[in-house]
Motif scaffolding. Sequence first.
Motif, PDB file in Angstrom:
ATOM      1  N   LEU A  46      -7.714   9.845  -0.913  1.00 51.80           N
ATOM      2  CA  LEU A  46      -7.599   9.170  -1.878  1.00 51.80           C
ATOM      3  C   LEU A  46      -6.653   7.958  -1.714  1.00 51.80           C
ATOM      4  O   LEU A  46      -6.833   6.786  -2.032  1.00 51.80           O
ATOM      5  N   VAL A  47      -5.600   8.069  -0.856  1.00 48.84           N
ATOM      6  CA  VAL A  47      -4.711   6.825  -0.449  1.00 48.84           C
ATOM      7  C   VAL A  47      -5.435   6.161   0.624  1.00 48.84           C
ATOM      8  O   VAL A  47      -5.265   4.866   0.377  1.00 48.84           O
ATOM      9  N   LEU A  66       2.104   1.772  -3.415  1.00 49.36           N
ATOM     10  CA  LEU A  66       1.385   2.414  -4.403  1.00 49.36           C
ATOM     11  C   LEU A  66       1.020   3.878  -4.105  1.00 49.36           C
ATOM     12  O   LEU A  66       0.852   4.586  -5.009  1.00 49.36           O
ATOM     13  N   ALA A  67       0.821   4.378  -2.738  1.00 42.92           N
ATOM     14  CA  ALA A  67       0.770   5.579  -2.679  1.00 42.92           C
ATOM     15  C   ALA A  67       1.842   6.612  -2.808  1.00 42.92           C
ATOM     16  O   ALA A  67       1.734   7.601  -3.346  1.00 42.92           O
ATOM     17  N   ILE A 124       0.867  -1.195   0.098  1.00 44.88           N
ATOM     18  CA  ILE A 124       0.001   0.047  -0.135  1.00 44.88           C
ATOM     19  C   ILE A 124       0.860   1.132  -0.083  1.00 44.88           C
ATOM     20  O   ILE A 124       0.561   2.149  -0.591  1.00 44.88           O
ATOM     21  N   LEU A 156      -9.860  -0.001  -1.047  1.00 39.19           N
ATOM     22  CA  LEU A 156     -10.174  -1.015  -2.347  1.00 39.19           C
ATOM     23  C   LEU A 156      -9.271  -2.187  -2.493  1.00 39.19           C
ATOM     24  O   LEU A 156      -9.437  -2.913  -2.938  1.00 39.19           O
ATOM     25  N   PHE A 157      -8.052  -1.650  -2.141  1.00 35.92           N
ATOM     26  CA  PHE A 157      -6.902  -2.806  -2.389  1.00 35.92           C
ATOM     27  C   PHE A 157      -7.260  -3.887  -1.699  1.00 35.92           C
ATOM     28  O   PHE A 157      -7.134  -4.992  -2.179  1.00 35.92           O
ATOM     29  N   LEU A 212       1.495   6.765  -6.904  1.00 33.77           N
ATOM     30  CA  LEU A 212       0.252   7.238  -7.254  1.00 33.77           C
ATOM     31  C   LEU A 212      -0.218   8.393  -6.199  1.00 33.77           C
ATOM     32  O   LEU A 212      -1.132   8.115  -5.526  1.00 33.77           O
ATOM     33  N   GLY A 254      -7.919   4.006  -1.644  1.00 39.71           N
ATOM     34  CA  GLY A 254      -7.331   3.262  -2.333  1.00 39.71           C
ATOM     35  C   GLY A 254      -6.764   1.874  -1.431  1.00 39.71           C
ATOM     36  O   GLY A 254      -6.809   0.906  -1.942  1.00 39.71           O
ATOM     37  N   GLY A 255      -6.400   2.451  -0.256  1.00 44.67           N
ATOM     38  CA  GLY A 255      -6.227   1.040   0.654  1.00 44.67           C
ATOM     39  C   GLY A 255      -7.084   0.188   0.810  1.00 44.67           C
ATOM     40  O   GLY A 255      -7.022  -0.804   0.698  1.00 44.67           O
TER      41      GLY A 255
END
Length: 136
Positions: A91-92, A81-82, A78, A98-99, A85, A95-96
């Motif tokens: 959003l981070v 990815l952060a 994660i 969702l990941f 992106l 995103g975490g």
Amino acid sequence: MRRALRVGIPGGMAAGVVMALWAMAAMWVTGSGFWTQVNLIAHTFYRSAPLNGTFSAPALVIGLTVHMAVASVFGTAIALLAQRLPGARSLVIAGGVLFVAVVWPVMQWGVWYKLDEPAAEGFSEWVFAVAHVLFG
């Protein structure tokens, strides 16, 4: 990569603690037993671990070690990815979440069932799903 490790390992471990505490408490409240979650993780690598809520010192050590190691890996993923992106903190976080929402079914029905079906069957699916969302 170095920064992702420096942030991801402790972040993953902290999220892993939250995840484990939730799962242990939820399994206890629903009648499966407080130690069930740790025992099931340990059983995957140590077949002498109980598949219920019975306390087992070796299962505790093995289960927590495996859980924290995996949490560190996903925390680092994660963080990577952060880094790659960049965006707003919200959003981070999204995103975490969702990941791990994608990771959960892969781990539950793909990896864990292949490694140890009795242990995977013993973990309440909704508890495992909520635990992963909390991790994210």
